[in-house]
Write a protein that holds these residues in place. Sequence first.
Motif, PDB file in Angstrom:
ATOM      1  N   ARG A 190      27.422 107.092 -73.391  1.00  0.00           N
ATOM      2  CA  ARG A 190      26.613 105.697 -73.885  1.00  0.00           C
ATOM      3  C   ARG A 190      25.441 106.676 -72.860  1.00  0.00           C
ATOM      4  O   ARG A 190      25.572 106.599 -71.943  1.00  0.00           O
ATOM      5  CB  ARG A 190      27.996 104.936 -73.680  1.00  0.00           C
ATOM      6  CG  ARG A 190      26.583 103.248 -73.589  1.00  0.00           C
ATOM      7  CD  ARG A 190      27.100 102.063 -73.378  1.00  0.00           C
ATOM      8  NE  ARG A 190      28.366 102.159 -74.425  1.00  0.00           N
ATOM      9  CZ  ARG A 190      28.889 101.184 -75.226  1.00  0.00           C
ATOM     10  NH1 ARG A 190      29.430 100.501 -75.006  1.00  0.00           N
ATOM     11  NH2 ARG A 190      29.629 101.749 -76.078  1.00  0.00           N
ATOM     12  N   ALA A 191      24.447 105.887 -73.655  1.00  0.00           N
ATOM     13  CA  ALA A 191      23.163 105.917 -73.288  1.00  0.00           C
ATOM     14  C   ALA A 191      22.105 103.765 -73.122  1.00  0.00           C
ATOM     15  O   ALA A 191      23.058 103.329 -74.413  1.00  0.00           O
ATOM     16  CB  ALA A 191      21.992 107.060 -73.290  1.00  0.00           C
ATOM     17  N   TRP A 192      21.257 104.003 -72.548  1.00  0.00           N
ATOM     18  CA  TRP A 192      20.636 102.375 -72.250  1.00  0.00           C
ATOM     19  C   TRP A 192      19.896 102.059 -72.503  1.00  0.00           C
ATOM     20  O   TRP A 192      18.904 103.501 -72.127  1.00  0.00           O
ATOM     21  CB  TRP A 192      21.793 101.431 -71.386  1.00  0.00           C
ATOM     22  CG  TRP A 192      23.094 101.477 -71.042  1.00  0.00           C
ATOM     23  CD1 TRP A 192      24.348 101.689 -70.695  1.00  0.00           C
ATOM     24  CD2 TRP A 192      23.724 100.902 -72.210  1.00  0.00           C
ATOM     25  NE1 TRP A 192      25.385 101.724 -71.066  1.00  0.00           N
ATOM     26  CE2 TRP A 192      25.226 100.632 -71.467  1.00  0.00           C
ATOM     27  CE3 TRP A 192      23.226  99.127 -72.581  1.00  0.00           C
ATOM     28  CZ2 TRP A 192      26.066  99.635 -72.227  1.00  0.00           C
ATOM     29  CZ3 TRP A 192      24.096  98.526 -72.641  1.00  0.00           C
ATOM     30  CH2 TRP A 192      25.999  98.566 -72.701  1.00  0.00           C
ATOM     31  N   GLN A 193      19.271 101.631 -72.926  1.00  0.00           N
ATOM     32  CA  GLN A 193      17.653 100.908 -73.150  1.00  0.00           C
ATOM     33  C   GLN A 193      17.786  99.495 -72.128  1.00  0.00           C
ATOM     34  O   GLN A 193      18.903  98.293 -73.227  1.00  0.00           O
ATOM     35  CB  GLN A 193      16.851 100.459 -74.030  1.00  0.00           C
ATOM     36  CG  GLN A 193      15.685 100.115 -74.185  1.00  0.00           C
ATOM     37  CD  GLN A 193      14.799 100.357 -74.712  1.00  0.00           C
ATOM     38  OE1 GLN A 193      15.137 100.829 -75.908  1.00  0.00           O
ATOM     39  NE2 GLN A 193      13.496  99.579 -75.554  1.00  0.00           N
ATOM     40  N   LEU A 194      16.965  99.580 -71.479  1.00  0.00           N
ATOM     41  CA  LEU A 194      17.709  97.775 -70.437  1.00  0.00           C
ATOM     42  C   LEU A 194      16.058  97.196 -70.288  1.00  0.00           C
ATOM     43  O   LEU A 194      15.182  97.929 -69.400  1.00  0.00           O
ATOM     44  CB  LEU A 194      18.132  98.340 -68.940  1.00  0.00           C
ATOM     45  CG  LEU A 194      18.221  96.681 -68.438  1.00  0.00           C
ATOM     46  CD1 LEU A 194      19.137  95.818 -68.514  1.00  0.00           C
ATOM     47  CD2 LEU A 194      18.846  97.563 -66.667  1.00  0.00           C
TER      48      LEU A 194
END
Length: 239
Positions: A190-194
């Motif tokens: 999983r990768a995120w954009q915050l």
Amino acid sequence: MTPRTLLALGAAVLAFSAGTFAVDAMPGLGAGTAVAAETTHDVAPVHVSNAKLRRVDSIELDAESLVLRNGGKTVVESSMRDSRLTVSLLDRLLGTPSRTQTAEGDGGACFPAGTTYTWGGAIRVAALTTDARAGNAVEIRVLRDGVRSRLGAEIELTGPDGVQVGDDIADEIADATRSERVSYGADDSRAWQLLLREGWERSDDDSDRSGTNGVSALTNETTVTVLGSPMPVHAARSC
């Protein structure tokens, strides 16, 4: 990481607002140096001496500006509505950037034709000849936690509250509301954009498709790989 996750991250890194680029010579920046064509803004001229610039030890990417600091003191704040100032300050501080000419779509579906400016592989600026819909004249990506000045000094690169490339922001991701974060990829990769700080107010006709805009962090799992602004979260369109 899975190909799908890498594709999503790549699109988020490369997706600049639709527009074009231009370069124009500016006196005093050295032979062969080019800076962004100036867009029309009602802003007062900003002047900062070379002596003050030499004391800069950190650069913060904020939601709508680039802030150059000496310790806790702000040396100069460059609005992202002023392409000429942003590029010329970085040129004076960091030296002549590498410049890449691109045809529309070369860097991704949303990447316009023009020129990107990159300093030390660490900070990249796309300077727009026509302001983007949100009002910004540049789009900025920070790719490392530091960069060398033209005199060889180390300059820290951060986002709001000191977040840097390489930081683990698992706690910040867990504490964020759903409107401030979006995930890419599967549970095991999983990768995120915050969203770190909101900015760039939307117009009424954009409210249902632009998401929440500002300065964001992209991650590989929970480790920051890119800081970018403007970079909307939960945008219903990719460009």
